[in-house]
Design an enzyme around this catalytic site. Sequence first.
Site, PDB file in Angstrom:
ATOM      1  N   SER A  49       0.867  -1.175   0.000  1.00  0.00           N
ATOM      2  CA  SER A  49       0.000   0.000   0.000  1.00  0.00           C
ATOM      3  C   SER A  49       0.900   1.219   0.000  1.00  0.00           C
ATOM      4  O   SER A  49       2.123   1.101   0.065  1.00  0.00           O
ATOM      5  CB  SER A  49      -0.883   0.009   1.242  1.00  0.00           C
ATOM      6  OG  SER A  49      -0.073   0.274   2.372  1.00  0.00           O
ATOM      7  N   LYS A  50       0.286   2.391  -0.023  1.00  0.00           N
ATOM      8  CA  LYS A  50       1.066   3.628   0.002  1.00  0.00           C
ATOM      9  C   LYS A  50       1.994   3.666   1.212  1.00  0.00           C
ATOM     10  O   LYS A  50       3.053   4.260   1.174  1.00  0.00           O
ATOM     11  CB  LYS A  50       0.114   4.827   0.055  1.00  0.00           C
ATOM     12  CG  LYS A  50      -0.316   5.286  -1.307  1.00  0.00           C
ATOM     13  CD  LYS A  50      -0.318   6.807  -1.376  1.00  0.00           C
ATOM     14  CE  LYS A  50      -0.239   7.305  -2.793  1.00  0.00           C
ATOM     15  NZ  LYS A  50      -1.405   6.934  -3.580  1.00  0.00           N
ATOM     16  N   ARG A  51       1.580   3.036   2.291  1.00  0.00           N
ATOM     17  CA  ARG A  51       2.369   3.098   3.522  1.00  0.00           C
ATOM     18  C   ARG A  51       3.712   2.377   3.401  1.00  0.00           C
ATOM     19  O   ARG A  51       4.709   2.805   3.945  1.00  0.00           O
ATOM     20  CB  ARG A  51       1.590   2.490   4.687  1.00  0.00           C
ATOM     21  CG  ARG A  51       0.783   3.488   5.486  1.00  0.00           C
ATOM     22  CD  ARG A  51       0.026   2.774   6.585  1.00  0.00           C
ATOM     23  NE  ARG A  51      -0.862   1.745   6.064  1.00  0.00           N
ATOM     24  CZ  ARG A  51      -0.656   0.440   6.159  1.00  0.00           C
ATOM     25  NH1 ARG A  51       0.423  -0.019   6.765  1.00  0.00           N
ATOM     26  NH2 ARG A  51      -1.509  -0.415   5.655  1.00  0.00           N
ATOM     27  N   ASN A  52       3.715   1.215   2.723  1.00  0.00           N
ATOM     28  CA  ASN A  52       4.954   0.418   2.762  1.00  0.00           C
ATOM     29  C   ASN A  52       5.615   0.276   1.385  1.00  0.00           C
ATOM     30  O   ASN A  52       6.484  -0.566   1.197  1.00  0.00           O
ATOM     31  CB  ASN A  52       4.692  -0.959   3.377  1.00  0.00           C
ATOM     32  CG  ASN A  52       3.661  -1.734   2.599  1.00  0.00           C
ATOM     33  OD1 ASN A  52       3.197  -1.273   1.573  1.00  0.00           O
ATOM     34  ND2 ASN A  52       3.297  -2.900   3.071  1.00  0.00           N
ATOM     35  N   GLY A  53       5.212   1.099   0.430  1.00  0.00           N
ATOM     36  CA  GLY A  53       5.868   1.025  -0.875  1.00  0.00           C
ATOM     37  C   GLY A  53       5.193   1.971  -1.829  1.00  0.00           C
ATOM     38  O   GLY A  53       4.166   2.570  -1.511  1.00  0.00           O
TER      39      GLY A  53
END
Length: 486
Positions: free
Chosen positions: A257-261
Amino acid sequence: MSAKKVKVRFAPSPTGDLHVGNIRTALFDWAYARHTGGTFLFRIEDTDTTRVTDEYIQAAIDTLKWLGLQWDEGPEVGGPNGPYLQSQRLDIYAQWAQKFLDQKDAYYCYCSPDELEAVREEQRKANVAPGYNGHCRELTADQIAAFKAQGREGVVRMRMPEGTTSFVDEIRGEVTFDHKFVPDFVLVRADGSPLYTLAVAVDDILMGVTHVLRGEDLLSSTPRQIRVYQAMGVALADYPVFAHLPFVMGQDNAKLSKRNGEVSIAWYREQGYLPEAICNYLALLGWSPGDDVENISMKELTELFTVEKVHSSPARFDMKKLEAINGDKIRALSVEDFAKWTIPFLKKAAIIEGTDAEIALVKQALPLIQERIVKLDEAPQLLKFLFVKEFAIDSDAVSKVNDESAKSILKRAQSELEQLSTWNHVSIEAALRTSLIEEMGLKPRIAFTALRIATTGSTISPPLFESMELLGKQACLARISLALSL
Ligand code: GLU
């Protein structure tokens, strides 16, 4: 899989830029269609008008084209089952919803959001599976009239009979859902707009889709879609085959997701990843042709792709691997193709305007960087020294040519280079090695760093002597004089 002519669809809901997971799905859909000689259908699921925009729809179309995943039926190309934008098919869904109501497969539900929330709260307290409690399943005409008199607008809900739904997923094997966990679901909102489950199921049938290859996140919607097929009167043999592709996880093992990649394909494009590298990398995310293949062309992918070789366990996104593949693909480009891909990056960074003379020089310089870059967006920084109108040394490098020892190196280089009658990288290197390394006894790193900074303005550049050759004698000497005057 069945012997029918294959038709696979990619059916995104463009509520943002297409992300890595979407594209992996599109790629597998496309590859499967090409492998089987079937049809690749592209459908835009834009019924959620609060979240889908025209820009995102256009971006989705452009992205598929950019990746080379050309569709046979869909937006722009048309086809026998259009329109391919669900927002243009609303009357079709309305007709089916009405049929389901007439057949009593569906019913109007007048529960308000607050009432539904209260039911959920009770279910939470009682620790039972959440979901609609069937309140409006058997309303009498009087009850309906009373709700309407209160100004309530009904939603259309599908009746889920007791029992289970089983189907064979081509990747996961037999999957069974107990309807205790698949409550009656909404087909049409109070404002008359269809929900995903209705539109996707109706379209897959009407468009003759034979295979639904899509992300694992949609596995749980399958029993609802099968319920719609049943209500449509579709024969079991005409249900599409389902294959749910494994999740794409980030490095931290959480869903990517945007959070981890970085998830948006637009981002990869801006960074200078080649479509072929993205497709190559994503092809191996959850699928492998058997051996430890790392490098695969689009042609090989279509030859080798089978659903049997898709893994059921989640795939982990590895940015370093994607970078390595991108570097490989860049190195494999012809100079012409490399130039075609790189020139837009140079223009965007205002390094060149695009004149013929500039393009000719770019083509001469590109072989110098082809081995060294992994992303196209590295090119402007490396090549700008050839094109700058007002040359200046990078601020963080100035101090390295500003002391006495650097100046003595530059002075000696200046006098050697002035005398050079043949200006090419061989003669430049020979002259400088003799004078600076042999005669002055300098370490190559020290001597050539000073020259690199003086002539290219930076501590990082393409190979020094080739760079100096391209820059030309006059410009090199002028820049060395400038450095000496600092
Ligand atoms: N439109 C759905 C989505 O983007 C996918 C539809 C499907 O593949 O069944 O999530």
